[in-house]
Design a protein around this motif. Structure first.
Motif, PDB file in Angstrom:
ATOM      1  N   VAL A 238       0.938  -1.250  -0.026  1.00  0.00           N
ATOM      2  CA  VAL A 238       0.079  -0.001   0.123  1.00  0.00           C
ATOM      3  C   VAL A 238       0.934   1.007   0.003  1.00  0.00           C
ATOM      4  O   VAL A 238       0.413   2.450  -0.756  1.00  0.00           O
ATOM      5  CB  VAL A 238      -0.856   0.011   1.195  1.00  0.00           C
ATOM      6  CG1 VAL A 238      -1.593   1.408   1.093  1.00  0.00           C
ATOM      7  CG2 VAL A 238      -1.845  -1.289   1.126  1.00  0.00           C
ATOM      8  N   LEU A 239       2.046   1.153   0.769  1.00  0.00           N
ATOM      9  CA  LEU A 239       2.827   2.382   0.734  1.00  0.00           C
ATOM     10  C   LEU A 239       3.525   2.701  -0.551  1.00  0.00           C
ATOM     11  O   LEU A 239       3.646   3.670  -0.903  1.00  0.00           O
ATOM     12  CB  LEU A 239       3.764   2.368   2.078  1.00  0.00           C
ATOM     13  CG  LEU A 239       4.956   2.862   2.268  1.00  0.00           C
ATOM     14  CD1 LEU A 239       4.145   4.655   2.329  1.00  0.00           C
ATOM     15  CD2 LEU A 239       6.005   2.934   3.204  1.00  0.00           C
ATOM     16  N   ALA A 240       3.955   1.549  -0.914  1.00  0.00           N
ATOM     17  CA  ALA A 240       4.665   1.342  -2.213  1.00  0.00           C
ATOM     18  C   ALA A 240       3.779   1.986  -3.354  1.00  0.00           C
ATOM     19  O   ALA A 240       4.274   2.595  -4.256  1.00  0.00           O
ATOM     20  CB  ALA A 240       5.149   0.142  -2.430  1.00  0.00           C
ATOM     21  N   SER A 241       2.457   1.567  -3.246  1.00  0.00           N
ATOM     22  CA  SER A 241       1.321   2.024  -4.199  1.00  0.00           C
ATOM     23  C   SER A 241       1.073   3.545  -4.247  1.00  0.00           C
ATOM     24  O   SER A 241       1.246   4.410  -5.121  1.00  0.00           O
ATOM     25  CB  SER A 241       0.210   1.428  -4.109  1.00  0.00           C
ATOM     26  OG  SER A 241      -0.812   1.632  -4.905  1.00  0.00           O
ATOM     27  N   ASP A 242       1.298   4.025  -3.164  1.00  0.00           N
ATOM     28  CA  ASP A 242       0.928   5.381  -2.750  1.00  0.00           C
ATOM     29  C   ASP A 242       2.250   6.167  -3.307  1.00  0.00           C
ATOM     30  O   ASP A 242       2.146   7.549  -4.012  1.00  0.00           O
ATOM     31  CB  ASP A 242       0.602   5.660  -1.577  1.00  0.00           C
ATOM     32  CG  ASP A 242      -0.530   5.247  -0.917  1.00  0.00           C
ATOM     33  OD1 ASP A 242      -1.712   4.910  -1.698  1.00  0.00           O
ATOM     34  OD2 ASP A 242      -0.763   5.213   0.418  1.00  0.00           O
ATOM     35  N   LEU A 243       3.327   5.610  -3.029  1.00  0.00           N
ATOM     36  CA  LEU A 243       4.650   6.606  -3.614  1.00  0.00           C
ATOM     37  C   LEU A 243       4.657   6.393  -4.977  1.00  0.00           C
ATOM     38  O   LEU A 243       4.768   7.542  -5.543  1.00  0.00           O
ATOM     39  CB  LEU A 243       5.780   5.477  -2.884  1.00  0.00           C
ATOM     40  CG  LEU A 243       7.086   6.152  -3.474  1.00  0.00           C
ATOM     41  CD1 LEU A 243       7.466   7.458  -2.768  1.00  0.00           C
ATOM     42  CD2 LEU A 243       8.292   5.138  -2.829  1.00  0.00           C
ATOM     43  N   LEU A 244       4.361   5.250  -5.737  1.00  0.00           N
ATOM     44  CA  LEU A 244       4.306   5.305  -7.143  1.00  0.00           C
ATOM     45  C   LEU A 244       3.317   6.392  -7.715  1.00  0.00           C
ATOM     46  O   LEU A 244       3.675   6.972  -8.841  1.00  0.00           O
ATOM     47  CB  LEU A 244       4.074   3.802  -7.495  1.00  0.00           C
ATOM     48  CG  LEU A 244       5.000   2.757  -7.403  1.00  0.00           C
ATOM     49  CD1 LEU A 244       4.384   1.329  -7.806  1.00  0.00           C
ATOM     50  CD2 LEU A 244       6.380   3.012  -8.099  1.00  0.00           C
ATOM     51  N   LYS A 245       2.087   6.366  -7.271  1.00  0.00           N
ATOM     52  CA  LYS A 245       1.188   7.278  -7.581  1.00  0.00           C
ATOM     53  C   LYS A 245       1.613   8.807  -7.699  1.00  0.00           C
ATOM     54  O   LYS A 245       1.472   9.709  -8.475  1.00  0.00           O
ATOM     55  CB  LYS A 245      -0.240   7.104  -6.946  1.00  0.00           C
ATOM     56  CG  LYS A 245      -0.962   6.076  -7.231  1.00  0.00           C
ATOM     57  CD  LYS A 245      -1.956   5.788  -6.245  1.00  0.00           C
ATOM     58  CE  LYS A 245      -2.756   4.365  -6.594  1.00  0.00           C
ATOM     59  NZ  LYS A 245      -3.987   4.077  -5.585  1.00  0.00           N
ATOM     60  N   GLU A 246       2.454   8.929  -6.435  1.00  0.00           N
ATOM     61  CA  GLU A 246       2.977  10.466  -6.243  1.00  0.00           C
ATOM     62  C   GLU A 246       4.017  10.706  -6.937  1.00  0.00           C
ATOM     63  O   GLU A 246       4.187  11.935  -7.845  1.00  0.00           O
ATOM     64  CB  GLU A 246       3.259  10.591  -4.629  1.00  0.00           C
ATOM     65  CG  GLU A 246       4.012  11.845  -4.277  1.00  0.00           C
ATOM     66  CD  GLU A 246       4.058  11.922  -2.724  1.00  0.00           C
ATOM     67  OE1 GLU A 246       4.777  13.030  -2.483  1.00  0.00           O
ATOM     68  OE2 GLU A 246       3.675  11.132  -2.111  1.00  0.00           O
ATOM     69  N   GLN A 247       5.068   9.828  -7.187  1.00  0.00           N
ATOM     70  CA  GLN A 247       6.597  10.157  -7.610  1.00  0.00           C
ATOM     71  C   GLN A 247       6.617   9.478  -9.388  1.00  0.00           C
ATOM     72  O   GLN A 247       7.276  10.090 -10.029  1.00  0.00           O
ATOM     73  CB  GLN A 247       7.638   9.625  -6.947  1.00  0.00           C
ATOM     74  CG  GLN A 247       7.723  10.224  -5.618  1.00  0.00           C
ATOM     75  CD  GLN A 247       8.946   9.832  -4.790  1.00  0.00           C
ATOM     76  OE1 GLN A 247       9.869   9.479  -5.603  1.00  0.00           O
ATOM     77  NE2 GLN A 247       8.935   9.968  -3.618  1.00  0.00           N
ATOM     78  N   PHE A 248       5.630   8.722  -9.523  1.00  0.00           N
ATOM     79  CA  PHE A 248       5.643   8.090 -10.999  1.00  0.00           C
ATOM     80  C   PHE A 248       4.320   7.827 -11.490  1.00  0.00           C
ATOM     81  O   PHE A 248       4.017   6.941 -11.982  1.00  0.00           O
ATOM     82  CB  PHE A 248       6.397   6.876 -10.957  1.00  0.00           C
ATOM     83  CG  PHE A 248       7.885   6.895 -10.395  1.00  0.00           C
ATOM     84  CD1 PHE A 248       9.013   6.980 -11.355  1.00  0.00           C
ATOM     85  CD2 PHE A 248       8.059   6.693  -9.144  1.00  0.00           C
ATOM     86  CE1 PHE A 248      10.243   7.278 -10.841  1.00  0.00           C
ATOM     87  CE2 PHE A 248       9.223   6.567  -8.391  1.00  0.00           C
ATOM     88  CZ  PHE A 248      10.187   6.985  -9.343  1.00  0.00           C
ATOM     89  N   SER A 249       3.534   8.887 -11.401  1.00  0.00           N
ATOM     90  CA  SER A 249       2.112   8.964 -12.279  1.00  0.00           C
ATOM     91  C   SER A 249       1.958   8.372 -13.430  1.00  0.00           C
ATOM     92  O   SER A 249       0.912   7.915 -13.798  1.00  0.00           O
ATOM     93  CB  SER A 249       1.550  10.301 -11.877  1.00  0.00           C
ATOM     94  OG  SER A 249       2.174  11.417 -12.463  1.00  0.00           O
ATOM     95  N   VAL A 272      13.220   3.389  -9.497  1.00  0.00           N
ATOM     96  CA  VAL A 272      12.009   3.092  -8.956  1.00  0.00           C
ATOM     97  C   VAL A 272      12.387   2.543  -7.434  1.00  0.00           C
ATOM     98  O   VAL A 272      11.966   2.798  -6.479  1.00  0.00           O
ATOM     99  CB  VAL A 272      11.015   2.284  -9.659  1.00  0.00           C
ATOM    100  CG1 VAL A 272      10.150   1.544  -8.941  1.00  0.00           C
ATOM    101  CG2 VAL A 272      10.452   2.939 -10.810  1.00  0.00           C
ATOM    102  N   ASN A 273      13.382   1.592  -7.749  1.00  0.00           N
ATOM    103  CA  ASN A 273      13.972   0.823  -6.598  1.00  0.00           C
ATOM    104  C   ASN A 273      14.562   1.742  -5.474  1.00  0.00           C
ATOM    105  O   ASN A 273      13.918   1.668  -4.420  1.00  0.00           O
ATOM    106  CB  ASN A 273      15.122  -0.105  -7.113  1.00  0.00           C
ATOM    107  CG  ASN A 273      15.641  -0.805  -5.961  1.00  0.00           C
ATOM    108  OD1 ASN A 273      14.905  -1.756  -5.097  1.00  0.00           O
ATOM    109  ND2 ASN A 273      16.858  -0.929  -5.520  1.00  0.00           N
TER     110      ASN A 273
END
Length: 307
Positions: A238-249, A272-273
């Motif tokens: 969930v944390l990883a998903s939120d981060l991707l949406k924010e930084q790699f939309s 991404v890693n």
């Protein structure tokens, strides 16, 4: 450069004013297994019927071993062996007697050639037993022997593994690849079993709504995309998903219980890693998820089913 066994040039078919096949052009070479794929109603069967001369062409031409099917039908079709679904045999005769019967219909098939194809398809031990005792896989192999009797240059198979169990499917697949390699045959296979086509074929041609989408080597078709499907095994999806949406939309991804799969270009993987680790997400593994022929087929045809 190798001369093609089959050349399809600007092939079209119009039925009742509707263009069923639209300007197909491709070539098939000796020693290769060519998969012919397409969704239901795409025009696979119509194309095969034109190749073997069962229906006429509206436009274009089919050249088999330098012979035009429309102009020199008998000469062209003498280069073709074909099986459509399950081959029908005389069950009260032995396998050998069936081959003798079919050999009488073709000029120049010797006893030596009959024994040769029996050995080639692996039926030496059972060829003198009655066909009614054969398994479905053995009947398929006997059908292959029959189709090969007159030493064709091209073998056309419509659903060759239809009705077979997994062992029988693997058996037929291995024989077809060996036939192409040892006999130098051009083998054309139409099938809905995409996982088998992936293992069996050297190249594939995809047809949709009567038009050829493209012809490619199987490996190039599956793996030739610029983006890769990368799986990140993480502790907090969930944390990883939120981060991707924010930084790699701009990235597309999907989450699972303990991993995230992301479509990435190669040079994006370390970025991404790094972002995941720097923001408190532990990454336990990074791997590439290989796409299957089925995945790519559904991708290029917009999800239409293959039949």
């Amino acid at each position: 450069m190798t001369t093609p066994v089959v050349s399809i040039k600007n092939l079209s078919k119009v039925i009742k004013g509707k263009k069923i096949i639209d300007n197909l052009s491709f070539e098939i070479y000796p020693g290769e297994v060519f998969g012919f794929l397409g969704p239901n109603g795409a025009g696979k069967t119509t194309t095969i019927r034109m190749i073997v001369g069962l229906i006429s062409m509206t436009e274009g031409e089919v050249i088999i071993k330098g012979k035009d099917v429309a102009k020199n039908f008998e000469e062209a079709i003498s280069e073709v062996g074909a099986i459509v679904e399950n081959p029908e045999m005389y069950k009260f005769l032995t396998g050998y007697q069936n081959l003798i019967h079919y050999a009488r219909m073709v000029h120049g098939v010797s006893e030596e050639r009959i024994n040769q194809v029996v050995k080639l398809v692996g039926l030496t031990e059972r060829i003198h037993e009655k066909v009614k005792t054969y398994s479905l896989g053995m009947r398929q192999r006997l059908g292959l022997a029959q189709a090969l009797l007159h030493s064709p240059s091209v073998l056309i198979l419509d659903e060759p593994t239809n009705g077979l169990d997994p062992a029988g499917i693997r058996e037929i697949r291995d024989y077809l690849r060996r036939l192409a390699r040892e006999e130098g045959l051009a083998v054309i296979v139409s099938s809905h079993l995409l996982s088998e086509m992936e293992l069996m074929c050297d190249r594939i041609g995809i047809i949709q709504k009567g038009k050829l989408i493209g012809v490619q080597a199987v490996n190039e078709f599956i793996n030739g995309q610029k983006e890769l499907m990368i799986r990140f095994l993480v502790d907090h999806v969930v944390l990883a998903s939120d981060l991707l949406k924010e930084q790699f939309s701009e990235l597309s991804f999907q989450i699972n219980a303990d991993f995230i799969e992301i479509n990435l270009e190669k040079d994006q993987i370390p970025l991404v890693n790094k972002a995941l680790v720097m923001n408190g997400v532990n990454v336990f593994g990074i791997s590439q998820t290989a796409k299957s022929l089925e995945d790519k087929f559904l991708e290029v045809t917009g999800g239409e089913q293959i039949v």
